[in-house]
Design a protein around this motif. Structure first.
Motif, PDB file in Angstrom:
ATOM      1  N   ASN A  63       0.832  -1.206   0.000  1.00 31.00           N
ATOM      2  CA  ASN A  63       0.000   0.000   0.000  1.00 31.00           C
ATOM      3  C   ASN A  63       0.869   1.259   0.000  1.00 31.00           C
ATOM      4  O   ASN A  63       2.097   1.204   0.047  1.00 31.00           O
ATOM      5  CB  ASN A  63      -1.003  -0.015   1.160  1.00 31.00           C
ATOM      6  N   GLU A  64       0.201   2.407  -0.035  1.00 36.72           N
ATOM      7  CA  GLU A  64       0.938   3.670  -0.206  1.00 36.72           C
ATOM      8  C   GLU A  64       1.898   3.971   0.934  1.00 36.72           C
ATOM      9  O   GLU A  64       2.884   4.688   0.750  1.00 36.72           O
ATOM     10  CB  GLU A  64      -0.046   4.838  -0.372  1.00 36.72           C
ATOM     11  N   HIS A  65       1.652   3.407   2.133  1.00 39.23           N
ATOM     12  CA  HIS A  65       2.524   3.679   3.277  1.00 39.23           C
ATOM     13  C   HIS A  65       3.900   3.032   3.124  1.00 39.23           C
ATOM     14  O   HIS A  65       4.883   3.499   3.712  1.00 39.23           O
ATOM     15  CB  HIS A  65       1.871   3.190   4.568  1.00 39.23           C
ATOM     16  N   TYR A  66       3.971   1.940   2.379  1.00 41.56           N
ATOM     17  CA  TYR A  66       5.220   1.187   2.281  1.00 41.56           C
ATOM     18  C   TYR A  66       5.812   1.171   0.876  1.00 41.56           C
ATOM     19  O   TYR A  66       6.823   0.514   0.640  1.00 41.56           O
ATOM     20  CB  TYR A  66       4.991  -0.259   2.761  1.00 41.56           C
ATOM     21  N   ARG A  67       5.189   1.877  -0.048  1.00 39.17           N
ATOM     22  CA  ARG A  67       5.608   1.819  -1.440  1.00 39.17           C
ATOM     23  C   ARG A  67       7.074   2.224  -1.622  1.00 39.17           C
ATOM     24  O   ARG A  67       7.774   1.681  -2.457  1.00 39.17           O
ATOM     25  CB  ARG A  67       4.697   2.694  -2.288  1.00 39.17           C
ATOM     26  N   GLU A  68       7.535   3.209  -0.837  1.00 32.91           N
ATOM     27  CA  GLU A  68       8.918   3.646  -0.955  1.00 32.91           C
ATOM     28  C   GLU A  68       9.802   3.109   0.173  1.00 32.91           C
ATOM     29  O   GLU A  68      10.996   3.407   0.210  1.00 32.91           O
ATOM     30  CB  GLU A  68       8.969   5.174  -0.970  1.00 32.91           C
ATOM     31  N   VAL A  69       9.196   2.321   1.057  1.00 40.96           N
ATOM     32  CA  VAL A  69       9.942   1.775   2.195  1.00 40.96           C
ATOM     33  C   VAL A  69      10.364   0.328   1.945  1.00 40.96           C
ATOM     34  O   VAL A  69      11.475  -0.080   2.304  1.00 40.96           O
ATOM     35  CB  VAL A  69       9.095   1.858   3.476  1.00 40.96           C
ATOM     36  N   LEU A  70       9.470  -0.449   1.318  1.00 44.19           N
ATOM     37  CA  LEU A  70       9.714  -1.863   1.081  1.00 44.19           C
ATOM     38  C   LEU A  70       9.764  -2.163  -0.414  1.00 44.19           C
ATOM     39  O   LEU A  70       9.027  -1.567  -1.197  1.00 44.19           O
ATOM     40  CB  LEU A  70       8.615  -2.716   1.722  1.00 44.19           C
TER      41      LEU A  70
END
Length: 333
Positions: free
Chosen positions: A110-117
């Motif tokens: 989802n958008e919360h993790y798109r650039e984190v994971l």
């Protein structure tokens, strides 16, 4: 911007060998990489985290249910805490053997993790002997764990017959999109090179709404009550997804007669048994799937723990009485 953390889902039904595989991968972890593992267990007493804690990774446990049923805020809180604490280069997530993976993947993308994971290949372990049993093969969660995996790992090839192995090979053929690989191993000895692949985002579950009727769990889990000499043990229970569990925690000063504990475990006909127990000469791990029990030495733990899981209700009080007979000593309050 920091580099996204390569993240893998390691799926498989109860007893397929996920923790053994993770121990093998951790034993071959590059020295210059930081790894973290998010472990989820069906029972209320976490044991897999103890079995992995001496392998050089940061471990976070989410016991008491399955990640798919807590994949909103509780899951994200645990995941965020692990990412912040470990700052890993690679993250491995082991859902419960009864956990449905569809909503876990939804959360991870989802958008919360798109650039984190950054999702790497998702793995699913399969025991050929389970495939031969319609209770496993026709289970919604079992089917979707297979459907959503990028790499299928046929494990325990040393324990199955060639006929069972060939039946599984035929049954796993024809997935669309095609799987990256069908890998055959024994004792979870997966080549770490398989971690270098990619996740295929177009894989779809056949039963994406599985577990939807499950009761929601608290947003924040209560901390485990501390054990003491006045209360050196606690017992827990859980049920859901047509399975039942009983678990025990014991103060680290409690000493077991390990031979008696092994005999106790061998008498049980439960679907799954896991334990870490302190004996007079050190600590042992107990791992039982069906009628097969393995016992091996492990590093000292903070406390002894034992978990039973079965598809039928468990006789709590007789089991408790039998287990307590295996104790050599209880601390004096």
């Amino acid at each position: 911007m920091s580099t996204p953390v390569t993240t893998h889902l390691v799926m498989g039904f109860l007893g397929s060998g996920k923790t053994t595989l993770l121990r093998h991968l951790l034993a071959h972890k590059p020295e210059n990489e930081r790894w973290a593992i998010l472990v989820n267990e069906f029972g209320e007493v976490g044991i897999d985290g103890v079995l992995l804690s001496d392998q050089g990774a940061v471990i976070k446990e989410v016991p008491g249910g399955c990640l798919c049923c807590v994949s909103g805020l509780p899951f994200q809180i645990g995941l965020n805490a692990l990412l912040h604490k470990a700052r890993p280069d690679r993250l491995l997530i082991e859902p419960s053997g009864l956990g449905h993976p569809s909503r876990i993947l939804d959360t991870l993308t989802n958008e919360h993790y798109r650039e984190v994971l950054q999702l790497g290949p998702a793995f699913c372990l399969v025991d050929p002997r389970q495939w031969a049993d319609p209770r496993y093969r026709e289970h919604d969660t079992y089917q979707d764990q297979l459907a959503l995996a990028d790499i299928l790992v046929i494990n325990k090839t040393d324990l199955c017959s060639e006929a069972e192995l060939e039946a599984l090979r035929r049954g796993l053929d024809g997935y669309r999109p095609p799987k990256q690989a069908l890998v055959e191993v024994c004792q979870g000895r997966l080549d770490p090179a398989w971690l270098q692949g990619e996740h295929h985002p177009d894989r779809r579950a056949s039963h994406p709404r599985a577990h939807q009727g499950n009761a929601p769990r608290p947003v924040l889990a209560a901390p485990e009550p501390r054990l003491s000499r006045g209360q050196p043990w606690r017992r827990y229970s859980n049920h859901g997804e047509e399975h039942f569990s009983i678990g025990w925690r014991f103060l680290d000063e409690v000493v077991f007669d390990l031979a008696a504990a092994e005999a106790f475990c061998r008498r049980l006909g439960v679907a799954r048994l896991k334990a870490v127990l302190r004996g007079a000469d050190g600590w042992r791990a107990f791992n039982q799937v069906g009628g097969e029990l393995s016992v091996y030495r492990v590093a000292p733990a903070r406390e002894s723990r034992l978990e039973l899981i079965d598809s039928a209700p468990l006789a709590v009080h007789p089991l408790h009485e039998e287990l307590m007979k295996t104790l050599l000593s209880l601390p004096r309050s």
